[in-house]
Motif scaffolding. Structure first.
Motif, PDB file in Angstrom:
ATOM      1  N   GLU A 167       0.765  -1.314  -0.144  1.00 31.62           N
ATOM      2  CA  GLU A 167       0.068   0.076  -0.012  1.00 31.62           C
ATOM      3  C   GLU A 167       0.952   1.148  -0.064  1.00 31.62           C
ATOM      4  O   GLU A 167       1.971   1.416   0.971  1.00 31.62           O
ATOM      5  CB  GLU A 167      -0.874   0.042   1.345  1.00 31.62           C
ATOM      6  N   PRO A 168       0.748   1.947  -0.809  1.00 33.20           N
ATOM      7  CA  PRO A 168       1.476   3.371  -1.016  1.00 33.20           C
ATOM      8  C   PRO A 168       1.450   4.061   0.182  1.00 33.20           C
ATOM      9  O   PRO A 168       0.218   4.643   0.607  1.00 33.20           O
ATOM     10  CB  PRO A 168       1.244   3.982  -2.310  1.00 33.20           C
ATOM     11  N   CYS A 169       2.451   4.676   0.750  1.00 34.96           N
ATOM     12  CA  CYS A 169       2.354   5.739   1.677  1.00 34.96           C
ATOM     13  C   CYS A 169       2.270   7.025   1.392  1.00 34.96           C
ATOM     14  O   CYS A 169       2.913   7.887   1.490  1.00 34.96           O
ATOM     15  CB  CYS A 169       3.540   5.457   2.888  1.00 34.96           C
ATOM     16  N   VAL A 170       0.981   7.596   0.654  1.00 34.93           N
ATOM     17  CA  VAL A 170       0.766   8.904   0.343  1.00 34.93           C
ATOM     18  C   VAL A 170      -0.674   8.889   0.344  1.00 34.93           C
ATOM     19  O   VAL A 170      -1.444   7.827   0.156  1.00 34.93           O
ATOM     20  CB  VAL A 170       1.258   9.098  -1.312  1.00 34.93           C
ATOM     21  N   ALA A 171      -1.178   9.863   0.704  1.00 34.72           N
ATOM     22  CA  ALA A 171      -2.588  10.239   0.678  1.00 34.72           C
ATOM     23  C   ALA A 171      -2.900  11.788   0.516  1.00 34.72           C
ATOM     24  O   ALA A 171      -2.064  12.542   0.903  1.00 34.72           O
ATOM     25  CB  ALA A 171      -3.410   9.882   1.863  1.00 34.72           C
ATOM     26  N   TRP A 172      -4.109  12.064   0.009  1.00 32.43           N
ATOM     27  CA  TRP A 172      -4.584  13.478  -0.113  1.00 32.43           C
ATOM     28  C   TRP A 172      -5.349  13.487   1.454  1.00 32.43           C
ATOM     29  O   TRP A 172      -6.320  12.720   1.612  1.00 32.43           O
ATOM     30  CB  TRP A 172      -5.764  13.680  -1.125  1.00 32.43           C
ATOM     31  N   LEU A 173      -5.128  14.654   1.935  1.00 33.56           N
ATOM     32  CA  LEU A 173      -5.710  14.509   3.583  1.00 33.56           C
ATOM     33  C   LEU A 173      -6.808  15.684   3.489  1.00 33.56           C
ATOM     34  O   LEU A 173      -7.299  15.885   4.842  1.00 33.56           O
ATOM     35  CB  LEU A 173      -4.514  14.781   4.509  1.00 33.56           C
ATOM     36  N   GLY A 174      -6.574  16.740   2.716  1.00 33.69           N
ATOM     37  CA  GLY A 174      -7.676  17.682   2.829  1.00 33.69           C
ATOM     38  C   GLY A 174      -7.216  18.735   2.106  1.00 33.69           C
ATOM     39  O   GLY A 174      -6.310  18.926   1.230  1.00 33.69           O
ATOM     40  N   THR A 175      -7.746  20.106   2.322  1.00 33.59           N
ATOM     41  CA  THR A 175      -7.448  21.140   1.357  1.00 33.59           C
ATOM     42  C   THR A 175      -6.394  22.088   2.005  1.00 33.59           C
ATOM     43  O   THR A 175      -5.925  21.496   3.223  1.00 33.59           O
ATOM     44  CB  THR A 175      -8.827  21.948   1.292  1.00 33.59           C
ATOM     45  N   ASP A 176      -6.094  23.129   1.485  1.00 33.62           N
ATOM     46  CA  ASP A 176      -4.879  24.071   1.882  1.00 33.62           C
ATOM     47  C   ASP A 176      -3.921  23.510   2.866  1.00 33.62           C
ATOM     48  O   ASP A 176      -3.197  22.713   2.246  1.00 33.62           O
ATOM     49  CB  ASP A 176      -5.601  25.380   2.330  1.00 33.62           C
ATOM     50  N   GLY A 177      -3.902  23.914   4.082  1.00 32.96           N
ATOM     51  CA  GLY A 177      -2.624  23.390   4.779  1.00 32.96           C
ATOM     52  C   GLY A 177      -2.661  22.014   5.466  1.00 32.96           C
ATOM     53  O   GLY A 177      -1.897  21.787   6.246  1.00 32.96           O
ATOM     54  N   ALA A 178      -3.684  21.248   5.048  1.00 35.71           N
ATOM     55  CA  ALA A 178      -3.952  19.999   5.778  1.00 35.71           C
ATOM     56  C   ALA A 178      -2.615  18.930   5.741  1.00 35.71           C
ATOM     57  O   ALA A 178      -2.068  18.317   6.830  1.00 35.71           O
ATOM     58  CB  ALA A 178      -5.126  19.033   5.139  1.00 35.71           C
ATOM     59  N   GLY A 179      -2.039  18.859   4.473  1.00 34.05           N
ATOM     60  CA  GLY A 179      -0.696  17.937   4.612  1.00 34.05           C
ATOM     61  C   GLY A 179       0.457  18.529   5.452  1.00 34.05           C
ATOM     62  O   GLY A 179       1.061  17.992   5.928  1.00 34.05           O
TER      63      GLY A 179
END
Ligand code: 6PG
Length: 472
Positions: A167-179
């Motif tokens: 499973e790749p360790c990357v994800a979209w976590l939310g908008t603007d500053g979430a990451g």
């Protein structure tokens, strides 16, 4: 053929990320402020150079990327990023995406996102963890931005991210500053993990008089057990390393003053802003600050001397087993705090941060990667909205099993005058959190006494002030 993505900034992290991107079969355009560095980099790229388009001007660089263009900016966090963004903006077209991959303060990321919202160009704030090696062979990647821009970069980022059980360790976590927020909390937890490891090292070195190599051996053993993690693994390696100059253990010749670049501090500040208790992270940041006051500490040791050590533990092996359990218990507190900060931030900033996903993408690639995070993933997958990690069935069982060891270790350290601010903060956190009747009733009474701040009564009666004898 045009490149799938562009990257600006061929420092250590940028170069490694670019090589990783190329190696995974993505064509990439690169640009560096000093053009000679670009040529040098192409030389270093060896067989991967065919996948890399080295550009000497911004115009050339932008033209080399397939629109809508994702452009990673990997330069020193702060003002340089704003300058680079301003220089790039006039060359970009509709739906192009600027991606800040540095350790930015999420508040800067939110501001940059908003600034670009009035233009055709969009913005992604991307936390990248894993140091040089991670960047080169597979980092953990935390993405914040619009879902549309995420879709554009998802294939490339998935190809370069670390994998845990495929499973790749990357994800979209939310908008603007979430990451960048999640990356900041990652670093806060990283600080706590490192501080707690260092405190245990201190007990072994100064309390049990063990050599660096002997302590390294213990960490090596622990790495085979429940503490299995990258930080424990490197601790063994670091402790066993020898200084070529003197032949002594490397750690014994290193000045005991820790550096810091800000992310740990930001996570403590944001925890305070959100009114979430993150005492382990705060203790770790304060620990680094105090460590940096080396001259003052040396002078104070002359003034006060050091307390005598407590009586040595009767059963050394049992005490070392206690240290292992204490570290696990304290780790649970620090992670529970970090996740509590994120869950509060998620509401505050309307991000819907996915707790199980965050734990998942930290299982490999990043600095805090560990077996433990797989257990956190399972706990949050079962119960994504739980108030605190420590009350999930699996972690409650672990706390019940280990908190007595933490208590013995903290007590022993206290009696020996060995500083354990993060370990003891974890113990106090558990002891406070588990006690139904605390002592803030007294604080409320004092507040009412001197400032008529009011209190609630246990019996619910609508009476909110005392009569206090001798008040005025
Ligand atoms: C990572 C690290 C990385 C960096 C830290 C170190 O996840 O790869 O956290 O981002 O090493 O910024 O921080 P300090 O210099 O503050 O210790």
């Amino acid at each position: 053929q045009q490149a799938e993505i562009g990257l600006i900034g061929l420092g250590v992290m940028g170069s490694n990320l670019a090589l990783n991107i190329a190696e995974k079969g993505n064509r990439i355009a690169v640009f560096n402020r000093t053009p000679s560095r670009t040529d040098e980099f192409l030389g270093e790229a060896g067989g991967l150079a065919g996948q890399i388009i080295g550009c000497h001007t911004i115009e050339e660089f932008v033209a080399a990327i397939r629109p809508p263009r994702p452009i990673i900016i990997m330069i020193k966090a702060g003002e340089a990023v704003d300058q680079q963004m301003a220089a790039l903006l006039p060359h970009l077209a509709k739906n192009d995406i600027m991606i800040d991959a540095g350790n930015a303060n999420f508040r800067d990321t939110v501001a940059r996102f908003e600034r670009l919202a009035g233009t055709d160009v969009t913005f992604i704030g991307m936390g990248v963890s894993g140091g040089e090696e991670g960047a080169r062979h597979g980092p953990s990647i935390m993405v914040g931005g619009t879902e549309e821009s995420w879709k554009r970069v998802e294939p490339v980022l998935t190809s370069i991210a670390a994998k845990f059980n495929d499973e790749p360790c990357v994800a979209w976590l939310g908008t603007d500053g979430a990451g960048h927020f999640v990356k900041t909390i990652h670093n806060g937890i990283e600080y706590a993990d490192m501080q707690m490891i260092a405190e245990v090292y201190g007990i072994l070195r100064d309390g049990l008089n063990m050599s660096a190599t002997e302590i390294g051996e213990i960490f090596g053993q622990w790495n085979k057990g429940r503490l299995n993690s990258y930080l424990i693994e490197i601790t063994e390696k670091v402790l066993k390393a020898t200084d070529p100059e003197t032949g002594r253990p490397m750690v014994d010749v290193i000045v005991d003053a820790a550096g810091q670049k800000g992310t740990g501090k930001w996570s403590a500040i944001e925890a305070q802003n959100l009114a979430v208790a993150a005492s382990g992270i705060e203790a770790a940041v304060s620990g680094r600050v105090l460590s940096s006051l080396r001259e003052e500490r040396i002078a104070a040791e002359k003034l006060f001397g050091l307390p005598a050590l407590a009586e040595a533990p009767k059963d050394k092996a049992a005490f070392i087993a206690d240290l292992e359990n204490a570290l696990l218990a304290a780790k649970i507190a620090a992670y529970a705090q970090g996740f509590a900060v994120m869950s509060s931030a998620s509401e505050e900033f309307n991000w819907s941060l996915p707790m199980p996903t965050i734990a998942k993408i930290w299982r490999a690639g990043c600095i805090i990667r560990s077996q433990f995070l797989d257990e956190i993933t399972s706990a949050f997958t079962r119960d994504p909205d739980v108030a605190n990690l420590v009350v999930t069935p699996a972690f409650a069982a672990m706390v019940k099993e280990t908190d007595a060891a933490l208590r013995r270790v903290v007590a022993h350290a206290a009696l020996s005058g060995l500083p354990v601010p993060a370990l003891s903060s974890a113990l106090s956190y558990f002891d406070t959190y588990r006690r139904g009747r605390g002592t803030a009733n007294l604080i409320q009474a004092q507040r009412d006494f001197f400032g008529a701040h009011g209190f609630d009564r246990l019996d619910g009666k609508d009476v909110h002030h005392g009569p206090w004898a001798g008040q005025f």
